[in-house]
Design a protein around this motif. Structure first.
Motif, PDB file in Angstrom:
ATOM      1  N   HIS A 569      36.915  43.883  37.507  1.00 47.23           N
ATOM      2  CA  HIS A 569      37.322  45.177  36.941  1.00 47.23           C
ATOM      3  C   HIS A 569      36.157  45.886  36.255  1.00 47.23           C
ATOM      4  O   HIS A 569      35.467  45.314  35.407  1.00 47.23           O
ATOM      5  CB  HIS A 569      38.459  44.976  35.937  1.00 47.23           C
ATOM      6  CG  HIS A 569      38.896  46.242  35.273  1.00 47.23           C
ATOM      7  ND1 HIS A 569      38.707  46.486  33.934  1.00 47.23           N
ATOM      8  CD2 HIS A 569      39.481  47.366  35.773  1.00 47.23           C
ATOM      9  CE1 HIS A 569      39.167  47.693  33.634  1.00 47.23           C
ATOM     10  NE2 HIS A 569      39.646  48.240  34.729  1.00 47.23           N
ATOM     11  N   ASP A 570      35.948  47.149  36.626  1.00 44.25           N
ATOM     12  CA  ASP A 570      34.885  47.970  36.044  1.00 44.25           C
ATOM     13  C   ASP A 570      35.520  49.076  35.203  1.00 44.25           C
ATOM     14  O   ASP A 570      36.211  49.945  35.736  1.00 44.25           O
ATOM     15  CB  ASP A 570      34.035  48.588  37.159  1.00 44.25           C
ATOM     16  CG  ASP A 570      32.807  49.326  36.607  1.00 44.25           C
ATOM     17  OD1 ASP A 570      32.819  49.692  35.411  1.00 44.25           O
ATOM     18  OD2 ASP A 570      31.855  49.525  37.371  1.00 44.25           O
ATOM     19  N   GLU A 572      34.375  51.694  33.938  1.00 40.03           N
ATOM     20  CA  GLU A 572      33.921  53.053  34.267  1.00 40.03           C
ATOM     21  C   GLU A 572      34.779  53.680  35.359  1.00 40.03           C
ATOM     22  O   GLU A 572      34.913  54.904  35.426  1.00 40.03           O
ATOM     23  CB  GLU A 572      32.456  53.030  34.710  1.00 40.03           C
ATOM     24  CG  GLU A 572      31.486  52.711  33.579  1.00 40.03           C
ATOM     25  CD  GLU A 572      30.033  52.780  34.014  1.00 40.03           C
ATOM     26  OE1 GLU A 572      29.418  53.844  33.835  1.00 40.03           O
ATOM     27  OE2 GLU A 572      29.525  51.768  34.518  1.00 40.03           O
ATOM     28  N   ASP A 573      35.368  52.835  36.223  1.00 44.10           N
ATOM     29  CA  ASP A 573      36.159  53.354  37.341  1.00 44.10           C
ATOM     30  C   ASP A 573      37.446  54.033  36.880  1.00 44.10           C
ATOM     31  O   ASP A 573      37.865  55.038  37.440  1.00 44.10           O
ATOM     32  CB  ASP A 573      36.508  52.228  38.321  1.00 44.10           C
ATOM     33  CG  ASP A 573      35.269  51.721  39.059  1.00 44.10           C
ATOM     34  OD1 ASP A 573      34.236  52.425  39.008  1.00 44.10           O
ATOM     35  OD2 ASP A 573      35.334  50.637  39.667  1.00 44.10           O
ATOM     36  N   ASP A 574      38.117  53.442  35.878  1.00 37.32           N
ATOM     37  CA  ASP A 574      39.409  53.989  35.451  1.00 37.32           C
ATOM     38  C   ASP A 574      39.420  54.415  33.984  1.00 37.32           C
ATOM     39  O   ASP A 574      40.486  54.539  33.372  1.00 37.32           O
ATOM     40  CB  ASP A 574      40.538  52.988  35.720  1.00 37.32           C
ATOM     41  CG  ASP A 574      40.314  51.653  35.008  1.00 37.32           C
ATOM     42  OD1 ASP A 574      39.253  51.507  34.357  1.00 37.32           O
ATOM     43  OD2 ASP A 574      41.185  50.769  35.090  1.00 37.32           O
TER      44      ASP A 574
END
Length: 620
Positions: A569-570, A572-574
């Motif tokens: 899980h990043d 920055e993505d969500d």
């Protein structure tokens, strides 16, 4: 809880009036829903003061110097046999809200004070007090008149400025303001209770509308502007620019408390007697001579307070009072300063062992962790005091060091409050201090800098989406690591010690902006009942137990049952505030976490499927 006509309607625990059902919150009882009124309506004389000078000073920084004291919510001291006595009326004032009720038999929708519904009081079982539709003739109007139960209409309006209002039923059904004043009815059209199967209809003009039109994009078009209503204060603010949105009765986003908490600690270089004088200065400030002091000491003993003062002669106590008067004028502390003095006491060469609210014991560091951990302190006794400052609706209060950046905190009273609700809990805890040099070396690793950049990216996106300053409020990579370890330990301790997991809490000390950098975690019990004072947690802080628990917690976190999704899980993505962390591995109860399960990443502790180089405990 009592309504304004002194009708008891139910009971809640005093601590719930801080965390769940405070002023402005809705309490969904079995037969009716009520809103807790502002503290200016509470019987202040029934609210016992709590002494905690540091926390009071921090509350004044936020709410103003007019706040005189912290007070416990009122409560009955014993089980009552005479429910009609004056003692039975002790409680927190509430009022039915929403005002609109629905007959369960014929679907009639009307305000409870319009004369169509009657209240049925039950003094012996207050929670059974309810409203009834007198003479209901059924949904088709062809049945003999009979009383039918009326329940609250379960839709309301709320906005991000903390306002709450009745759902505008007439406006919604008629598509705007209308002269039609027909009787409204609520009915279901399908087998499921989805919003598209719930309908409101006007008997006079036969206009009808599905409740699905009250939510989402349709809700923006079909609902009026916010009226700025504060039902707990009987007050409408002049204007509100926020969008009013439909919420369901019982929704968790209808009330978020804003609280401050502090541990009761002795001040540096002050004798135990002088510390008691400071803690109970409200009681000692008016004492004029030794004879009057004896009466005050007797009253404190009767209340079971100021423990430890009985060891001193009245003359010595009087001398301490005189000395405190001469050296009066203690410095105020801000919210950021609350943890500073606690850290100083916890890291003293010889921590206090005789202060009644803070009894500590030094033990050795766990085997195999001596490079990472430099001190373990068992707190055999501690006291935490919590104060309620205000609340928000729709969105939880953002984490920020700047009180001005908090989202529209709604007030607990009409004017500026001269006191705030508070509670205190006694418990036990384990304090772990980490080696500063090892931490600095770890922080310099390129892999740690990469995770730091990733978490900062999520932090900026999260704050931008809420129109907050993206450069503010980031606690740092050290905080994220200590916070994650604290969560893993809380989960492990709850399994081992038998305490309720939600009654174990944390305090993270990770401030690096001061003269000396902080690096420690305090895990402690803070439940208002006996849970947390039995010694079960302190026993697990002994080297042989703590070492085993740390190993178990770290090994368990290497692989999560949600992997590889969890470890990949990043943030920055969500635009989220956590990386490799989820409910299966790292998250704890909201009451346990000081940051709402934010700023977590287990790859900072142990190698994960995605990242192996950023682990603080790598190679153990």
């Amino acid at each position: 809880m009592t309504m304004s006509n002194k009708t008891p309607v139910g009971e809640v625990r005093p601590s719930q009036l801080l965390w769940t059902y405070g002023p402005g919150a809705l309490i969904d009882l079995p037969s009716l829903s009520v809103v807790t009124l502002g503290i200016d309506r509470w019987e202040q004389d029934r609210c016992q003061p709590i002494q905690e000078a540091r926390l009071l000073a921090a509350v004044r920084k936020v709410l103003g110097a007019q706040v005189e004291n912290l007070r416990m919510p009122p409560f009955q001291k014993s089980e009552l046999f005479d429910v009609w006595s004056a003692e039975a009326n002790i409680g927190v004032p509430v009022r039915p809200f929403p005002r609109w009720m629905r007959c369960v038999k014929c679907g009639l929708l009307s305000p409870f004070d319009a004369g169509l519904f009657d209240i049925k009081e039950n003094r012996y079982r207050p929670e059974r007090t309810r409203f009834v539709h007198t003479g209901c003739r059924g949904s088709k109007g062809d049945q003999p008149p009979k009383d039918a139960d009326a329940v609250p209409a379960r839709f309301l309006l709320a906005c991000r400025d903390g306002h709450l209002d009745d759902f505008p039923w007439h406006y919604f059904v008629h598509g705007g303001n209308s002269t039609c004043k027909g009787t409204l009815r609520f009915f279901e059209s399908g087998a499921s209770l989805q919003t598209e199967n719930l309908w409101v209809k006007c008997d006079a003009c036969e206009a009808s509308r599905s409740m699905a039109h009250a939510f989402g994009k349709a809700g923006k078009e079909n609902l009026p502007a916010c009226r700025g209503r504060h039902p707990h204060l009987d007050h409408f603010e002049k204007e509100c620019d926020e969008e009013a949105r439909a919420v369901l009765l019982g929704a968790t986003n209808s009330w978020f408390p804003i609280t401050l908490s502090a541990l009761a600690i002795p001040q540096k270089n002050i004798s135990p007697l002088h510390q008691i004088i400071i803690d109970y200065w409200d009681d000692f400030s008016d004492v004029e001579d030794v004879s009057e002091l004896k009466g005050t000491l007797k009253a404190l003993k009767k209340r079971g307070e100021a423990q430890g003062i009985e060891k001193h002669e009245p003359k010595a106590v009087w001398a301490a009072i005189e000395a405190h008067r001469k050296g009066e004028g203690q410095e105020d502390v801000g919210e950021a300063d609350i943890k500073g003095p606690e850290w100083e006491v916890l890291t003293e060469a010889n921590p206090p062992t005789d202060y009644p609210h803070f009894m500590s014991k030094k033990v050795g560091t766990p085997k195999g962790f001596s490079r990472h951990i430099c001190r373990v302190l068992l707190l055999e006794r501690l006291r935490e005091v919590n104060a309620l400052l205000g609340f928000t609706r729709v969105e939880a209060p953002e984490e920020s060091g700047d009180p001005d950046e908090r989202p529209q905190m709604a007030s607990l009273s009409r004017g500026k409050p001269d006191w705030v609700p508070a509670n205190q809990v006694h418990g036990e805890g384990i304090f772990i201090q980490f080696d500063e040099q090892t931490l600095v070396t770890w922080e310099a690793l390129p892999a740690v800098a990469l995770v730091d950049k990733m978490l900062q990216g999520g932090h900026k996106g999260w704050r931008n989406s809420r129109h907050l300053d993206p450069s503010e409020g980031y606690p740092g990579i050290r905080y994220a690591m200590l916070h994650t370890l604290s969560h893993l330990l809380i989960r492990e301790l709850a399994l081992e010690c038998g305490y309720n997991a939600a009654s174990i809490r944390e305090r993270i000390y990770a401030d690096t902006s001061g003269e000396s950098s902080q690096a420690g975690i305090l895990i402690y019990t803070a439940a208002a009942d006996s849970d947390g004072t039995l010694g079960g947690l302190v026993d697990l802080g002994k080297p042989e137990n703590l070492g085993r628990l740390l190993e178990q917690a770290l090994n368990r976190s290497k692989v999560c049952s949600s992997d590889p999704l969890c470890s990949e899980h990043d943030p920055e993505d969500d635009r989220s505030l956590h990386a490799a962390a989820c409910h299966a591995c790292s998250l704890v109860a909201e009451t346990s976490c000081e940051r709402g399960n934010r700023y977590l990443d287990r790859s900072l502790l142990v190698p994960t499927l995605e990242r192996a180089d950023a682990a603080f405990f790598k190679g153990l």
